[in-house]
Each structure stands twice: as C-alpha cells, then as structure tokens.
Motif scaffolding. Structure first.
Motif, PDB file in Angstrom:
ATOM      1  N   UNK A   1       0.833  -1.187   0.000  1.00 35.78           N
ATOM      2  CA  UNK A   1       0.000   0.000   0.000  1.00 35.78           C
ATOM      3  C   UNK A   1       0.876   1.249   0.000  1.00 35.78           C
ATOM      4  N   UNK A   2       0.217   2.410  -0.116  1.00 31.45           N
ATOM      5  CA  UNK A   2       0.961   3.671  -0.149  1.00 31.45           C
ATOM      6  C   UNK A   2       1.889   3.763   1.064  1.00 31.45           C
ATOM      7  N   UNK A   3       3.118   4.175   0.818  1.00 25.85           N
ATOM      8  CA  UNK A   3       4.099   4.274   1.913  1.00 25.85           C
ATOM      9  C   UNK A   3       5.050   3.095   1.929  1.00 25.85           C
ATOM     10  N   UNK A   4       4.623   1.977   1.311  1.00 28.40           N
ATOM     11  CA  UNK A   4       5.528   0.816   1.229  1.00 28.40           C
ATOM     12  C   UNK A   4       6.562   1.051   0.127  1.00 28.40           C
ATOM     13  N   UNK A   5       7.540   0.191   0.125  1.00 32.55           N
ATOM     14  CA  UNK A   5       8.630   0.310  -0.823  1.00 32.55           C
ATOM     15  C   UNK A   5       8.820  -1.027  -1.542  1.00 32.55           C
ATOM     16  N   UNK A   6       9.070  -0.989  -2.829  1.00 32.33           N
ATOM     17  CA  UNK A   6       9.283  -2.228  -3.577  1.00 32.33           C
ATOM     18  C   UNK A   6      10.694  -2.254  -4.139  1.00 32.33           C
ATOM     19  N   UNK A   7      11.331  -3.394  -4.040  1.00 32.67           N
ATOM     20  CA  UNK A   7      12.699  -3.539  -4.552  1.00 32.67           C
ATOM     21  C   UNK A   7      12.664  -4.466  -5.763  1.00 32.67           C
ATOM     22  N   UNK A   8      13.049  -3.952  -6.941  1.00 29.82           N
ATOM     23  CA  UNK A   8      13.053  -4.800  -8.142  1.00 29.82           C
ATOM     24  C   UNK A   8      14.455  -5.308  -8.475  1.00 29.82           C
ATOM     25  N   UNK A   9      15.448  -4.541  -8.055  1.00 31.93           N
ATOM     26  CA  UNK A   9      16.830  -4.974  -8.276  1.00 31.93           C
ATOM     27  C   UNK A   9      17.372  -4.595  -9.632  1.00 31.93           C
TER      28      UNK A   9
END
Lengths: 177, 453
Positions: B410-418
C-alpha cells in the motif's frame, strides 16, 4: 625534421607552455603563440614549437631528448587527414592516479614488450591527480588488444594508478565532426 | 585534426565519474519468415533464426566495448510482434513462444528479448487477443521476455476495449508474479504511437517496416548532463539549454560510433540511435537531478514541467545534430524506480502521479515503472492508461504506461526490483471510480490532429 605532406602546416594557435626543461629551465610560464611543426625524436613524435613572441625565432630541432626529461606539456595531438574512420590503429592510453616514482617506466616497459609505439605523450593533472596521456600506435596486424589491455591494467594496479587503453576514435567522434 | 588533452580528460571524466555508458545495443530481428500454422515448427524456426542471427552479438558488443573503453550495459534483441508472426497458429495460447524466446535469449546470452506483443490500436485480430491473454503467464514463466501492446495512435485513435482488457491483464500479471512484488508488470508496456525501432526495454519490438536484421543503440547519460549543468556559474536558462545541447551532441556521437562499429562487424544494417536520457539508480545519474540543477528545490514542484520541456528539447536538438539516424523514443525518461532523484521526490511528497502525468506530455515516454497499491482496481489502471494514451494521441507523440499494482502493498511501502529496474515507493492513486467510463468500451476516435494529408 621533415616537412612532407604527412606533416601539416598548422595555423597559429595559443597554447599554454608550462615548463621546458632541457638541461636548464628555459623560461617560466609562457603564454605564447606558437606555430608547430613535428619532429621525430627517439620514435617519439613530438609537437614542437616555434616561439613567436620571444626576441629571436627559435626552432629547436635535432635534439636527443631522453624520454625522462620530457616534462613539458605537449598540448595537441595530431592526425593526418587521410586516415579514414576505424582504419587507424592508434590508441589513447591514459594513466590516472597518485604521482610516484616509476609510473612512466612501468607503463612504457609493458608497451615496449607488446611492441607498441608512442606517437605522442603529455602530462597534466585532473582534480589533483597525476594524469599521463599517450597516443600509441599498434602496427602488428594480429595484435592481441585484450592481452595488452590486461597487462596494462595489471601494471596500473601494481603502481596504484588507473590505466585505460581506448581506440582514438572514442575521443575523435565525441569532440570532432 | 587535433584532440586536446583536456578533451580526452573530459571524455575520461564522463566515463569514470558521470556514468556515461551505452545503455543498450539492441538487435532487431524479423521473424515473419518463421511463420507456420504448427506452433512447434514455428517455435523451432524462431529459435533457429534468433540463435543464428544473434550468435555473435554479445561477443562483438564486448569487443567494441573493450576497443573504445565505453561500457555497454545491456545487449538485447527485439523481434517482430509475436501476434503478427503467430497469426496462423491454431493453438489457444501463445505462451510456448515466449518460452522459446526466453530460451533463445538465454542461449545467445542477451539481457532481454522484446517483441512478445501486439498492435491493436484499431482493433483485435484473433491472434492479438490470444497473445494479450497469454501475457500474464508468459511474463510469469520467463525471465528475459518483454511484452508491449500498442493500443493507440494519432491516426487511429484509442482502442478502449484494449485499454480495458490491459487493465485486467496487468492485474493478473502482478498476481502471477506476486512473490517477486509483481515484477512481471515491469516487463509489460502499453503504448500510444509505439516506435518500430525503439531499442529500450520493455517496449522494444522489431517493426514490420524494418529490414530483416538491424542494430539499434540506446545511449544513457543523465549524469553527464547533470554535471555539465552544475558546472555553470549562475547561468540563465538559455545558457543551460545551450550546455545541454552540446552535451547531448557528445553523448550521441559516442552512441553512433559504437552502433556503427557493432553493425559493421556483424555485417548488419545500422538502424537508429535512440538519444534518450535513460537514468540509472546510481547517484547523480538522474533526470530529476538535472531539473533540480536548473533551480528547482525538488523535482515535482511547480516549474518541473517547464524545466523538463527545456531539457527534452535541448537533448533532441543536440542529438539530432550528432547523428542522421536518430529514432526510437529519443527524449528524457522519467522512470520512477530507476531514478534516485525521482524516488526521493516521491518520498518527500513533492511528486505525485498527476504531476508525473503532466511531465509526460513534454518528454519522451510516459508513466514508467510506477508502483501503485495492489488493491488498485483494474478499471482505475485502465483509466490511467487511457489518460496517458490521450496525451500521446493528441500530441502526436509516443507515450507509454508501465505500471505495477504491487500485490499486498500500500501507499508508503517500498518495492525492490533490483538491478537496472531499481526500487520504487508505492504511489497514491485517485480513490474515485472510473469504472463506468472504462466499461463503455469502443474506440475514442482519432483526434483532428490526424487529418494532416
């Protein structure tokens, strides 16, 4: 000294000549208009200068200058016009790092081992780092570039400097049309 | 001809400190002659053609990289849109072709292969529908395959049925790659006015107007432009534009030289150089940093669109002088996850999705690598796509959407794709519904701008 078609007659341009050491210091910092011609000394094709602004027009030639004493700055590198794109076998070698004894000796000994000829050499600083730029020519048809690059890189690593060997077109294309 | 040591050092500095590199050398391969009703034979033909044509691509590219001392980050392949190639196949889905492409890409050692796509701006063929419905599974079960669908052009208008369908496809793709934060969506682009010779992923495909085989090159270099702009002392905007132009010229020349040498060695046509400013997650190698160097406190604040317009135009002017083969997307990229400056702007609350959309009207691509909450409705995603397609259609330019509804975030989270894909903060979308609008379907007619003849 030759003056055939391969050697250009260059228009007068301004160049900063920092120091000239040949036995004695000829002068301090010059800002001179110089007209250059080329002379060959010990396989090192050096751009030499004719001083315009000094009292007498000096042309220094036929000097046997040992490579170690070449501490003046050679500011320009020359090409002959008939060398087409991608056909030249000239490489720009840059050595960047902290100054110390033996860098030139180490690097040039590798070049000698690979039979690489120095066409031009200059030295300057970039962000307080010792920087040597050489224009080198490779004549062997079956020259192993990657082995040479590796040997130069290893030597640079030993000396604590970064050595790059790049085809001259990388610079020619970017800065000239 | 003379080269000054200072010029040599300028180049060295660009390469060493400012992340100048060739982002990609992309080989475009025509697969039309692989076509066959039997999908097994088709797969065999595709595999053979790709592995024959691109056999030496990686080695040649690396040789050229060593020759010039210029890093070439990615080697890629783009192929004819698979929906066209597989038009006569009887099989219900086309996932096996994506697997074949992946296998071929693995065999020749390239980083990505693009072209698992369809051109549906005016309507679907049966094969187009089969292909689009195969996308979620194809992207989930392959590593290197990229997919793109063109749903709008200035001449044809916007195929809103396709827009609605792709909203659902994107959701499904995210769901199937749930474990990797929906990374499948990072390999899927929806286009308006897709260029046929784009070397950049995930949108690269080999257009049907292209020759059998071609080499396209994409340069990178926001770090160089950033450094050049920051070096100026109290410049006015005209001087900034001038500096960007000159810098873009130099970067483009580098790309052209590399492209021509690779194509000469492989005996393949040289296609285009794409002079896009493609940022990387490295500090300073950022388009946002350039905008901030122009005097904005943070990318995304008022004035950002104007600054980006200046940047994009100056890049094109400089680049087009440097090469007569400019093509592809050619402009500044603003992918959220791949640009440290843009990530910071989003995290600081300076850059919203709406502002990003405004920015895309003056630069080369669209909403790129945007992460949104996983519970975003398919119709909302479709509506975001529709907005972006409208900008492309009316302004006669390429726009694209690469959006990732990250499952469970959700908003505020962070995603790592690399890797080059970087990492992204999850952005807020408008909570109000667009469902009825998207549900109407049909086609938004081509705008009056289409009538140029």
């Amino acid at each position: 000294m030759k003056n055939n078609s391969r050697l250009f007659r260059f228009s007068i341009f301004v160049c900063k000549l920092f120091r000239i050491i040949y036995g004695h210091i000829l002068s301090n910092v010059f800002k001179l208009c110089i007209q250059s011609t080329l002379i060959y000394i010990q396989n090192v094709k050096i751009i030499f200068s004719r001083f315009i602004k000094t009292q007498s027009l000096k042309i220094i030639h036929n000097l046997q200058i040992p490579a170690e004493s070449l501490t003046f700055t050679v500011n320009y590198i020359f090409y002959s016009k008939d060398e087409g794109i991608m056909t030249s076998s000239r490489f720009v070698i840059t050595v960047i790092g902290g100054d110390k004894v033996g860098i030139v000796a180490g690097i040039t000994s590798i070049m000698a081992r690979f039979n690489v000829n120095i066409v031009d050499i200059s030295q300057t600083t970039m962000q307080d780092l010792f920087t040597m730029i050489m224009l080198a020519e490779i004549k062997d048809r079956d020259f192993d570039l990657s082995a040479f690059q590796k040997a130069m890189g290893d030597e640079g690593h030993r000396l604590g400097v970064e050595v790059k060997v790049q085809h001259e077109d990388a610079f020619r294309f970017m800065h000239r049309i | 001809m003379l080269i000054h040591p200072e010029e040599i050092l300028e180049t060295i500095q660009m390469l060493k400190m400012e992340h100048l590199d060739i982002r990609t050398v992309t080989m475009g391969i025509n697969l039309l002659d692989c076509s066959h009703p039997d999908v097994n034979i088709l797969n065999k033909n595709i595999y053979n053609k790709i592995t024959t044509y691109a056999r030496d691509l990686v080695k040649t590219t690396e040789d050229v990289q060593n020759l010039y001392g210029i890093p070439i980050i990615n080697k890629r392949i783009s192929v004819t849109p698979i929906a066209v190639v597989a038009g006569s196949c009887k099989t219900p889905d086309l996932v096996s072709i994506a697997k074949t492409m992946d296998k071929a890409a693995e065999a020749v050692g390239v980083d990505f292969i693009g072209g698992f796509g369809a051109l549906v701006h005016k309507g679907f063929t049966k094969a187009d529908l089969k292909l689009i419905n195969s996308i979620p599974e194809a992207l989930a079960c392959t590593n290197k395959v990229c997919s793109s669908v063109n749903v709008a052009t200035t001449k044809a208008g916007i195929n809103m049925d396709a827009v609605a369908l792709l909203g659902r496809i994107i959701k499904e793709t995210a769901e199937l790659t749930r474990k990797a934060d929906g990374i499948g969506c990072a390999k899927l682009v929806v286009f308006a006015n897709a260029p046929e010779d784009n070397p950049f992923m995930a949108g690269a495909f080999h257009g049907i107007g292209e020759p059998d085989c071609v080499i396209n090159v994409g340069v990178s270099g926001p770090g160089v432009v950033n450094a050049a702009v920051r070096e100026l002392e109290n410049p006015d905007l005209g001087e900034i534009a001038e500096t960007i132009k000159k810098t873009a010229f130099k970067i483009t020349r580098m790309g052209e030289m590399v492209g021509r040498e690779v194509s000469r060695r492989m005996d393949v046509d040289f296609g285009v150089i794409d002079l896009s400013l493609a940022p990387t997650p490295a500090i300073g190698d950022s388009v946002a940093a350039i905008l901030e160097a122009m005097g904005l406190e943070r990318c995304g604040t008022h004035g950002t669109t104007a600054a980006l317009a200046l940047l994009n135009d100056a890049v094109k002017k400089g680049g087009s002088m440097a090469s007569s083969s400019v093509g592809g997307l050619s402009g500044a990229f603003i992918p959220i996850s791949e640009d440290a400056g843009i990530i910071r702007a989003v995290e600081d609350g300076s850059l919203s999705l709406e502002k990003l959309e405004a920015m895309t009207s003056v630069c080369s691509v669209g909403l790129d690598m945007v992460a949104v909450p996983g519970d975003t409705l398919a119709s909302t995603i479709s509506a975001i796509i529709a907005d972006e397609m409208a900008i492309g259609m009316v302004n006669k330019k390429t726009t694209a959407v690469r959006i990732i509804p990250v499952p469970g975030k959700d908003v505020g989270d962070h995603v790592e794709f690399g890797g080059l894909l970087g990492s992204a903060p999850v952005m807020q979308v408008n909570p109000f519904s667009s469902k009825n609008f998207i549900g109407r379907g049909g086609r938004i007619p081509a705008s009056i701008q289409a009538l140029t003849n």
